[in-house]
Design a protein around this motif. Structure first.
Motif, PDB file in Angstrom:
ATOM      1  N   ASP A 189       0.832  -1.192   0.000  1.00  0.00           N
ATOM      2  CA  ASP A 189       0.000   0.000   0.000  1.00  0.00           C
ATOM      3  C   ASP A 189       0.876   1.255   0.000  1.00  0.00           C
ATOM      4  O   ASP A 189       2.043   1.221   0.379  1.00  0.00           O
ATOM      5  N   ARG A 190       0.268   2.355  -0.412  1.00  0.00           N
ATOM      6  CA  ARG A 190       0.973   3.625  -0.369  1.00  0.00           C
ATOM      7  C   ARG A 190       1.155   4.025   1.096  1.00  0.00           C
ATOM      8  O   ARG A 190       0.205   4.049   1.871  1.00  0.00           O
ATOM      9  N   GLU A 191       2.366   4.381   1.447  1.00  0.00           N
ATOM     10  CA  GLU A 191       2.756   4.595   2.840  1.00  0.00           C
ATOM     11  C   GLU A 191       3.114   6.052   3.078  1.00  0.00           C
ATOM     12  O   GLU A 191       3.915   6.640   2.319  1.00  0.00           O
ATOM     13  N   PHE A 192       2.578   6.633   4.147  1.00  0.00           N
ATOM     14  CA  PHE A 192       2.937   8.004   4.540  1.00  0.00           C
ATOM     15  C   PHE A 192       4.389   8.055   5.007  1.00  0.00           C
ATOM     16  O   PHE A 192       4.837   7.167   5.753  1.00  0.00           O
TER      17      PHE A 192
ATOM     18  N   ARG B   2      -2.449  11.322   7.614  1.00  0.00           N
ATOM     19  CA  ARG B   2      -1.457  10.360   7.132  1.00  0.00           C
ATOM     20  C   ARG B   2      -2.032   9.349   6.149  1.00  0.00           C
ATOM     21  O   ARG B   2      -1.337   8.430   5.743  1.00  0.00           O
ATOM     22  N   THR B   3      -3.276   9.530   5.789  1.00  0.00           N
ATOM     23  CA  THR B   3      -3.917   8.581   4.878  1.00  0.00           C
ATOM     24  C   THR B   3      -3.947   9.150   3.472  1.00  0.00           C
ATOM     25  O   THR B   3      -4.367  10.288   3.261  1.00  0.00           O
ATOM     26  N   ALA B   4      -3.541   8.340   2.503  1.00  0.00           N
ATOM     27  CA  ALA B   4      -3.455   8.820   1.127  1.00  0.00           C
ATOM     28  C   ALA B   4      -4.796   9.353   0.623  1.00  0.00           C
ATOM     29  O   ALA B   4      -4.845  10.316  -0.137  1.00  0.00           O
ATOM     30  N   GLY B   5      -5.876   8.737   1.055  1.00  0.00           N
ATOM     31  CA  GLY B   5      -7.187   9.145   0.599  1.00  0.00           C
ATOM     32  C   GLY B   5      -7.583  10.551   1.007  1.00  0.00           C
ATOM     33  O   GLY B   5      -8.525  11.128   0.449  1.00  0.00           O
ATOM     34  N   HIS B   6      -6.878  11.121   1.978  1.00  0.00           N
ATOM     35  CA  HIS B   6      -7.180  12.482   2.432  1.00  0.00           C
ATOM     36  C   HIS B   6      -6.487  13.553   1.594  1.00  0.00           C
ATOM     37  O   HIS B   6      -6.721  14.737   1.806  1.00  0.00           O
TER      38      HIS B   6
END
Length: 122
Positions: A43-46, A104-108
């Protein structure tokens, strides 16, 4: 706002790279800028984020003490200095923008640049 990430490359473990995220379009200083990374099959990671005027900084535990985020609003640029790189840092790195610090969530994140590949050899 349009974002463009650059600065990736191939480096040996223990080496350093500096990524840059350049913005155009809407006033850059309005936005929180973050770096994420994505390794194959993961997954895409912060990684890190910086508040709109650069006072607030947030780092993932995996990079704290090794990576430093900074910004120059006059130049519309955010940098990510990466030191003591490890093979597990290998990924495509993305910069992203939104208006709220601390997420920290990519969706934000509403705006994304294209990725830049970082490869760390052991």
């Amino acid at each position: 706002v349009q974002l463009q990430a650059s600065g990736g490359g191939l480096v040996q473990a223990g080496g350093s790279l500096r990524l840059s995220c350049t913005a155009s379009g809407r006033p850059f200083s309005n936005y929180v800028i973050a770096w994420f990374r994505q390794a194959p099959g993961k997954d895409r990671e912060f990684i890190a984020s910086i508040s709109s005027i650069g006072i607030g900084k947030d780092y993932a535990d995996s990079v704290k003490g090794r990576f430093t985020i900074s910004r120059d609003n006059a130049k519309g640029r955010v940098g990510l200095q990466m030191n003591n790189l490890k093979p597990e840092d290998t990924a495509v790195y993305y910069c992203a923008a939104n208006s709220i610090f601390g997420l920290r969530t990519a969706g934000h994140y509403n705006y994304w640049g294209q990725g830049t590949q970082v490869t760390v050899s052991s």
